[in-house]
Design an enzyme around this catalytic site. Structure first.
Site, PDB file in Angstrom:
ATOM      1  N   SER A 127      -9.712  -6.582 -10.943  1.00 17.84           N
ATOM      2  CA  SER A 127      -8.442  -7.110 -10.462  1.00 17.84           C
ATOM      3  C   SER A 127      -8.541  -8.628 -10.548  1.00 17.84           C
ATOM      4  CB  SER A 127      -8.230  -6.667  -9.016  1.00 17.84           C
ATOM      5  OG  SER A 127      -7.096  -7.300  -8.467  1.00 17.84           O
TER       6      SER A 127
ATOM      7  N   ASP B 157       0.000   1.629  -3.299  1.00 11.88           N
ATOM      8  CA  ASP B 157      -1.196   1.152  -2.593  1.00 11.88           C
ATOM      9  C   ASP B 157      -0.814   1.044  -1.111  1.00 11.88           C
ATOM     10  OD1 ASP B 157      -3.138  -0.449  -1.389  1.00 11.88           O
ATOM     11  OD2 ASP B 157      -3.219  -1.964  -2.952  1.00 11.88           O
TER      12      ASP B 157
ATOM     13  N   LYS C 225      -2.483  -9.716 -11.083  1.00 13.08           N
ATOM     14  CA  LYS C 225      -1.521  -9.833  -9.998  1.00 13.08           C
ATOM     15  C   LYS C 225      -0.259 -10.468 -10.546  1.00 13.08           C
ATOM     16  CE  LYS C 225      -4.085  -8.337  -6.529  1.00 13.08           C
ATOM     17  NZ  LYS C 225      -3.677  -7.217  -5.668  1.00 13.08           N
TER      18      LYS C 225
HETATM   19  O1  OSB Z   1      -3.612  -5.003  -3.601  1.00 13.29           O
HETATM   20  O2  OSB Z   1      -5.346  -4.168  -4.471  1.00 13.29           O
HETATM   21  C1  OSB Z   1      -4.829  -5.037  -3.769  1.00 13.29           C
HETATM   22  C2  OSB Z   1      -7.437  -7.637  -2.757  1.00 13.29           C
HETATM   23  C3  OSB Z   1      -7.040  -7.899  -1.456  1.00 13.29           C
HETATM   24  C4  OSB Z   1      -5.935  -7.267  -0.955  1.00 13.29           C
HETATM   25  C5  OSB Z   1      -5.220  -6.361  -1.737  1.00 13.29           C
HETATM   26  C6  OSB Z   1      -5.623  -6.079  -3.027  1.00 13.29           C
HETATM   27  C7  OSB Z   1      -6.728  -6.758  -3.557  1.00 13.29           C
HETATM   28  C8  OSB Z   1      -7.188  -6.599  -4.926  1.00 13.29           C
HETATM   29  C9  OSB Z   1      -8.625  -6.962  -5.182  1.00 13.29           C
HETATM   30  O3  OSB Z   1      -6.481  -6.301  -5.848  1.00 13.29           O
HETATM   31  C10 OSB Z   1      -9.493  -5.808  -5.480  1.00 13.29           C
HETATM   32  C11 OSB Z   1     -10.938  -6.216  -5.467  1.00 13.29           C
HETATM   33  O4  OSB Z   1     -11.392  -6.737  -6.470  1.00 13.29           O
HETATM   34  O5  OSB Z   1     -11.622  -5.991  -4.448  1.00 13.29           O
HETATM   35 MG    MG Z   2      -2.814  -3.351  -4.618  1.00 14.90          MG
END
Ligand code: OSB
Ligand code: MG
Length: 368
Positions: free
Chosen positions: A135, A238, A163
């Site tokens: 991510s 999510d 993102k």
């Molecule tokens: O929406 O998946 C998400 C990190 C913090 C809060 C929400 C999210 C995320 C990530 C990071 O997308 C995922 C990671 O690398 O731990």
């Molecule tokens: Mg997410």
């Protein structure tokens, strides 16, 4: 499992690179860890909340409060047949799933040692190796983002999640697609859009994304179902999925075609397995999300990802993407073909580094 002692600690852990989503930028994590002593064994859990109540309402402060004033007194000194027995005990508390999960998952760690099984096997995992994605947060420029993607692909990762938010979306995806036409690509909006943006979200379809994660309200199902009828990009939920019940309802009304499972968000291994089962019965693929976890939470994520329904690459990646030095030994590493091997040794398969944990601790409370 007779619980003799529970210890809460908060650690400060700076990220090697800031992580930015549609709701803000994180540079240093506040990690709350739970350590449980039971039957002469030690189990570790992690509260996976963010620093601010932006992803969900939980924060390190709310988790500490719920643990100290409710979950710990309800658990301590009692003998629990299985970790899942905590679920009905904790049910009177509405929500606060990340606080609940930290304690329940620590008991799973204890049970894995008692039964001499790898945690992944204990929770029902069958895979020997799990596929990994990354991510990548919002960057200062699209050039920097593209550079990061190149670097992660060179490391072997099997899919890239970026993102997005209004103003950092079509322009970014256009550039990525031009440069990487065959890339397994997805976007995560963290609730940055509203139903009024439907036409705009339809424009995402031309980038043939694997999925778009949580485009609309953090607590919404209905508008996602309406949106899914309008767009061809599969919606993945999510934030909206807190239980197997939520998953069933979301699938029933067509609010998503995939689900990101996070141990903390659903309240621990017991609930995560139920979400997995609901999805599997309905042929809805699931994958393991991440919350910028330290090694403890990361290793729990690895164990969960071994369940057979976790067919898509998760946001479970190497320690070094987050930390100059993780709090477990060895650190989590990823193979050249973008996988993590499931440890075959009893327990976590990684040892919490007590010395380092102690050094990073900014507060601690012990309950006996
Ligand atoms: O929406 O998946 C998400 C990190 C913090 C809060 C929400 C999210 C995320 C990530 C990071 O997308 C995922 C990671 O690398 O731990
Ligand atoms: Mg997410």
């Amino acid at each position: 499992m007779k619980i003799d002692c529970i210890e809460l600690r908060e650690l400060r852990l700076p990220l090697v690179h800031f992580f930015e989503t549609s709701f803000g930028r994180t540079t240093t994590r506040r990690i709350v860890l739970v350590r449980v002593q039971a039957d002469g064994l030690t189990g570790w859990g992690e509260v996976t909340c963010g620093e601010e109540p932006f992803y969900s309402y939980e924060t390190p402060e709310t988790a500490w409060h719920i643990l100290r004033d409710f979950l710990v007194p309800w658990t301590l000194g009692k003998d629990w047949a299985v970790p899942g027995a905590l679920v009905p005990q904790f049910r009177p508390i509405r929500g606060h799933n990340m606080a609940k999960a930290s304690l329940e998952n620590a008991l799973w760690h204890v049970e894995a040692q008692q039964k001499n099984l790898p945690l992944a096997t204990l929770v029902g995992g069958t895979l020997a190796e799990i596929p990994c994605g990354v991510s990548i947060g919002i960057q200062n420029s699209i050039d920097e983002l593209v550079e990061k993607i190149e670097c992660e692909l060179a490391a072997g990762y099997q899919r890239i999640k970026v993102k997005v938010k209004p103003g950092w979306d079509l322009n970014v995806l256009e550039r990525i697609r031009n440069q990487f036409p065959r890339l397994a690509l997805m976007a995560d909006a963290n609730s940055a859009y509203s139903p009024a943006d439907t036409k705009h979200l339809k424009d995402f379809d031309r980038f043939y994304l694997m999925m778009i994660e949580q485009p609309l309200g953090w607590d919404d199902l209905l508008d996602h179902a309406r949106l899914q009828k309008e767009i061809s990009t599969p919606i993945c939920l999510d934030e909206s999925i807190h239980s197997a019940e939520d998953a069933r309802k979301a699938i029933d009304i067509g609010a998503c075609k995939m689900i990101n499972v996070k141990l903390g968000r659903v309240g621990g291994f017991t609930a995560a397995r139920q979400v997995h089962d609901v999805c599997r019965e309905r042929d809805i693929p699931v994958w393991c999300g991440g919350m910028l976890e330290s090694g403890i939470g990361r290793v729990h994520n690895i164990a969960m990802s071994a369940l057979p329904g976790f067919t898509l690459p998760g946001d479970v990646s190497a320690s070094k993407r987050y930390w100059a030095e993780d709090i477990i030994d060895p650190e989590v590493t990823v193979t050249a073909h973008g996988t993590i091997r499931i440890p075959q040794t009893p327990g976590l398969g990684y040892a919490p580094n007590l010395e380092r944990i102690e050094k990073l601790t900014v507060r601690k409370e012990i309950f006996e």
